[in-house]
Design a protein around this motif. Sequence first.
Motif, PDB file in Angstrom:
ATOM      1  N   ALA A   1      -8.631   3.293  -7.176  1.00 36.99           N
ATOM      2  CA  ALA A   1      -8.506   2.785  -8.541  1.00 36.99           C
ATOM      3  C   ALA A   1      -7.544   1.605  -8.604  1.00 36.99           C
ATOM      4  O   ALA A   1      -7.727   0.680  -9.415  1.00 36.99           O
ATOM      5  CB  ALA A   1      -8.026   3.901  -9.467  1.00 36.99           C
ATOM      6  N   PHE A   2      -6.544   1.605  -7.752  1.00 32.90           N
ATOM      7  CA  PHE A   2      -5.524   0.547  -7.785  1.00 32.90           C
ATOM      8  C   PHE A   2      -5.983  -0.712  -7.046  1.00 32.90           C
ATOM      9  O   PHE A   2      -5.820  -1.828  -7.541  1.00 32.90           O
ATOM     10  CB  PHE A   2      -4.217   1.063  -7.178  1.00 32.90           C
TER      11      PHE A   2
ATOM     12  N   ASN B   1      -4.402  21.017   0.768  1.00 30.13           N
ATOM     13  CA  ASN B   1      -5.020  21.053  -0.557  1.00 30.13           C
ATOM     14  C   ASN B   1      -6.033  19.912  -0.650  1.00 30.13           C
ATOM     15  O   ASN B   1      -5.656  18.737  -0.729  1.00 30.13           O
ATOM     16  CB  ASN B   1      -3.924  20.908  -1.626  1.00 30.13           C
ATOM     17  N   ALA B   2      -7.324  20.240  -0.621  1.00 26.87           N
ATOM     18  CA  ALA B   2      -8.366  19.218  -0.650  1.00 26.87           C
ATOM     19  C   ALA B   2      -8.315  18.397  -1.929  1.00 26.87           C
ATOM     20  O   ALA B   2      -8.582  17.188  -1.921  1.00 26.87           O
ATOM     21  CB  ALA B   2      -9.739  19.866  -0.492  1.00 26.87           C
ATOM     22  N   ALA B   3      -7.979  19.045  -3.052  1.00 31.49           N
ATOM     23  CA  ALA B   3      -7.916  18.330  -4.332  1.00 31.49           C
ATOM     24  C   ALA B   3      -6.811  17.283  -4.312  1.00 31.49           C
ATOM     25  O   ALA B   3      -6.962  16.192  -4.878  1.00 31.49           O
ATOM     26  CB  ALA B   3      -7.685  19.319  -5.471  1.00 31.49           C
ATOM     27  N   LYS B   4      -5.710  17.590  -3.647  1.00 30.54           N
ATOM     28  CA  LYS B   4      -4.601  16.640  -3.571  1.00 30.54           C
ATOM     29  C   LYS B   4      -4.980  15.437  -2.705  1.00 30.54           C
ATOM     30  O   LYS B   4      -4.655  14.287  -3.040  1.00 30.54           O
ATOM     31  CB  LYS B   4      -3.359  17.333  -3.002  1.00 30.54           C
ATOM     32  N   ILE B   5      -5.672  15.696  -1.608  1.00 31.94           N
ATOM     33  CA  ILE B   5      -6.126  14.603  -0.738  1.00 31.94           C
ATOM     34  C   ILE B   5      -7.094  13.697  -1.494  1.00 31.94           C
ATOM     35  O   ILE B   5      -6.993  12.464  -1.439  1.00 31.94           O
ATOM     36  CB  ILE B   5      -6.780  15.181   0.531  1.00 31.94           C
ATOM     37  N   ALA B   6      -8.030  14.292  -2.227  1.00 32.35           N
ATOM     38  CA  ALA B   6      -8.996  13.511  -3.007  1.00 32.35           C
ATOM     39  C   ALA B   6      -8.302  12.703  -4.096  1.00 32.35           C
ATOM     40  O   ALA B   6      -8.672  11.549  -4.365  1.00 32.35           O
ATOM     41  CB  ALA B   6     -10.044  14.442  -3.632  1.00 32.35           C
ATOM     42  N   TYR B   7      -7.286  13.287  -4.707  1.00 33.14           N
ATOM     43  CA  TYR B   7      -6.528  12.598  -5.753  1.00 33.14           C
ATOM     44  C   TYR B   7      -5.858  11.333  -5.193  1.00 33.14           C
ATOM     45  O   TYR B   7      -5.869  10.272  -5.835  1.00 33.14           O
ATOM     46  CB  TYR B   7      -5.468  13.549  -6.314  1.00 33.14           C
ATOM     47  N   ILE B   8      -5.316  11.435  -3.995  1.00 33.05           N
ATOM     48  CA  ILE B   8      -4.651  10.291  -3.357  1.00 33.05           C
ATOM     49  C   ILE B   8      -5.661   9.189  -3.053  1.00 33.05           C
ATOM     50  O   ILE B   8      -5.425   8.003  -3.338  1.00 33.05           O
ATOM     51  CB  ILE B   8      -3.934  10.746  -2.067  1.00 33.05           C
ATOM     52  N   VAL B   9      -6.802   9.577  -2.465  1.00 33.11           N
ATOM     53  CA  VAL B   9      -7.820   8.583  -2.094  1.00 33.11           C
ATOM     54  C   VAL B   9      -8.366   7.887  -3.342  1.00 33.11           C
ATOM     55  O   VAL B   9      -8.485   6.656  -3.388  1.00 33.11           O
ATOM     56  CB  VAL B   9      -8.956   9.250  -1.295  1.00 33.11           C
TER      57      VAL B   9
ATOM     58  N   VAL C   1       0.843  -1.198   0.000  1.00 30.82           N
ATOM     59  CA  VAL C   1       0.000   0.000   0.000  1.00 30.82           C
ATOM     60  C   VAL C   1       0.881   1.253   0.000  1.00 30.82           C
ATOM     61  O   VAL C   1       0.621   2.216  -0.730  1.00 30.82           O
ATOM     62  CB  VAL C   1      -0.937   0.003   1.223  1.00 30.82           C
ATOM     63  N   GLN C   2       1.913   1.221   0.810  1.00 26.98           N
ATOM     64  CA  GLN C   2       2.784   2.390   0.950  1.00 26.98           C
ATOM     65  C   GLN C   2       3.419   2.842  -0.371  1.00 26.98           C
ATOM     66  O   GLN C   2       3.374   4.039  -0.705  1.00 26.98           O
ATOM     67  CB  GLN C   2       3.865   2.088   1.998  1.00 26.98           C
ATOM     68  N   PRO C   3       4.012   1.925  -1.173  1.00 22.97           N
ATOM     69  CA  PRO C   3       4.603   2.371  -2.443  1.00 22.97           C
ATOM     70  C   PRO C   3       3.587   3.006  -3.392  1.00 22.97           C
ATOM     71  O   PRO C   3       3.937   3.914  -4.143  1.00 22.97           O
ATOM     72  CB  PRO C   3       5.177   1.078  -3.034  1.00 22.97           C
ATOM     73  N   GLU C   4       2.347   2.522  -3.362  1.00 26.56           N
ATOM     74  CA  GLU C   4       1.333   3.110  -4.234  1.00 26.56           C
ATOM     75  C   GLU C   4       1.022   4.547  -3.808  1.00 26.56           C
ATOM     76  O   GLU C   4       0.823   5.427  -4.662  1.00 26.56           O
ATOM     77  CB  GLU C   4       0.070   2.260  -4.223  1.00 26.56           C
ATOM     78  N   LEU C   5       1.000   4.785  -2.502  1.00 22.02           N
ATOM     79  CA  LEU C   5       0.808   6.153  -2.014  1.00 22.02           C
ATOM     80  C   LEU C   5       1.973   7.039  -2.450  1.00 22.02           C
ATOM     81  O   LEU C   5       1.786   8.186  -2.867  1.00 22.02           O
ATOM     82  CB  LEU C   5       0.673   6.158  -0.491  1.00 22.02           C
ATOM     83  N   HIS C   6       3.189   6.490  -2.353  1.00 19.63           N
ATOM     84  CA  HIS C   6       4.370   7.257  -2.790  1.00 19.63           C
ATOM     85  C   HIS C   6       4.292   7.556  -4.283  1.00 19.63           C
ATOM     86  O   HIS C   6       4.627   8.668  -4.728  1.00 19.63           O
ATOM     87  CB  HIS C   6       5.650   6.478  -2.472  1.00 19.63           C
ATOM     88  N   ARG C   7       3.836   6.580  -5.055  1.00 21.74           N
ATOM     89  CA  ARG C   7       3.752   6.767  -6.510  1.00 21.74           C
ATOM     90  C   ARG C   7       2.754   7.868  -6.857  1.00 21.74           C
ATOM     91  O   ARG C   7       2.997   8.708  -7.739  1.00 21.74           O
ATOM     92  CB  ARG C   7       3.348   5.454  -7.189  1.00 21.74           C
TER      93      ARG C   7
END
Length: 376
Positions: free
Chosen positions: A93-94, A80-88, A34-40
């Motif tokens: 998706a993955f 940045n709310a958009a950045k948080i939403a992008y991560i979630v 999970v961690q590497p996907e968050l980093h990616r």
Amino acid sequence: MHPEINLSDYKATAVIDWLDIAVTLGRSTEFQYVQPELHRLLGLSPSEAVIHVAAQNVANKNGSATGFVFRLQEHHHENNAAKIAYIVRGLEAFFGFTAPARIAGIEVAFDLKPKPEPKSNSKAIYVANAAMQYGIAAYGEHARQFTPRGHKKGRTVPLTLDPTFHYGGTFYEGHQTDEHGYAITASAHRGYPKKTDGLDEDNKPIPLPPSQHRARMEATLQLDRPELYGLTDPLALASYDFTKLADELHFRKLRPIQAIIDREAEELKDSMRAASHAMKATGKPTPAKELEKLRRRVNSFPIRAAAIASIYRNTDRISEWSRGWKGSEGRPLQHSKDTVPDAKLNRKVRDALQTLSEKMAEGVYPPAQKKRAKAR
């Protein structure tokens, strides 16, 4: 000893120090996947900034699970709310989610930074730190203050409004974690002079440049506390009104000394009148235990009044831990009876939280790609 500060000499800001997001994946996996996907998703390498990930329902010895909580620090989400939403959404998706992502915890910080930019060990930072620690309306069974290392190491001070703590100390109320054997509390606070940010590879604090030093008060919301404020959906932060959290960063100031003493005297008179009326109505003497309490209150009233007045005489009274607090005279001052809201500081808090709401809503992510110039 209660510090007075001119708020026009400070810049007030509010940030999300960290955000815990809980997810339930569509398949069992381990945190190291999970961690590497968050980093990616954020374009990070582990050496740059590791995002902490914790499994919640480990199914077997290899540590696989479907439930995970990951923590986004301020330098990850950048308010940045958009950045948080992008991560979630990227994580969904993955892996796929079997339930909506939810906010499991959040820490909001309110900062006061001197104007102009402070120099090293600026006195203004420590005065603001003391003012916020004296005024924060956060009190409970587990409130305490630790003095800085090198100054009476190990000394803790109980939560009263007495001037017994060090200006550079760190104030705690509640428990953010269970590392010291206490149960985690839904709300917790920490106030301190912020001069470092994060840890280096040797687990040592990373110093901030003096221009970024400030006094900070943090409010941590976890367990059922975020839900109390309607703060549950990490995809809806762009429309969230962070001024709702002003109650968690509420400050109060002392009433005038005579008003406090007069209140004490009136409460004592009322108790004595009530005992006298009860004796006349029943024809029975006041019970011995109740009478003894009244005698103690009458005898100790001058001591309490002197203890309260000593605050205005800048008199320190040392309190040390030895199977209980020793050395404190009279009753501790109480926020509910002895203080009133600090309207100016609370307005600063609300304005800072409003600015945080606007910044969260205005954020864009991922950044728009720059258009290449057409070849001639």
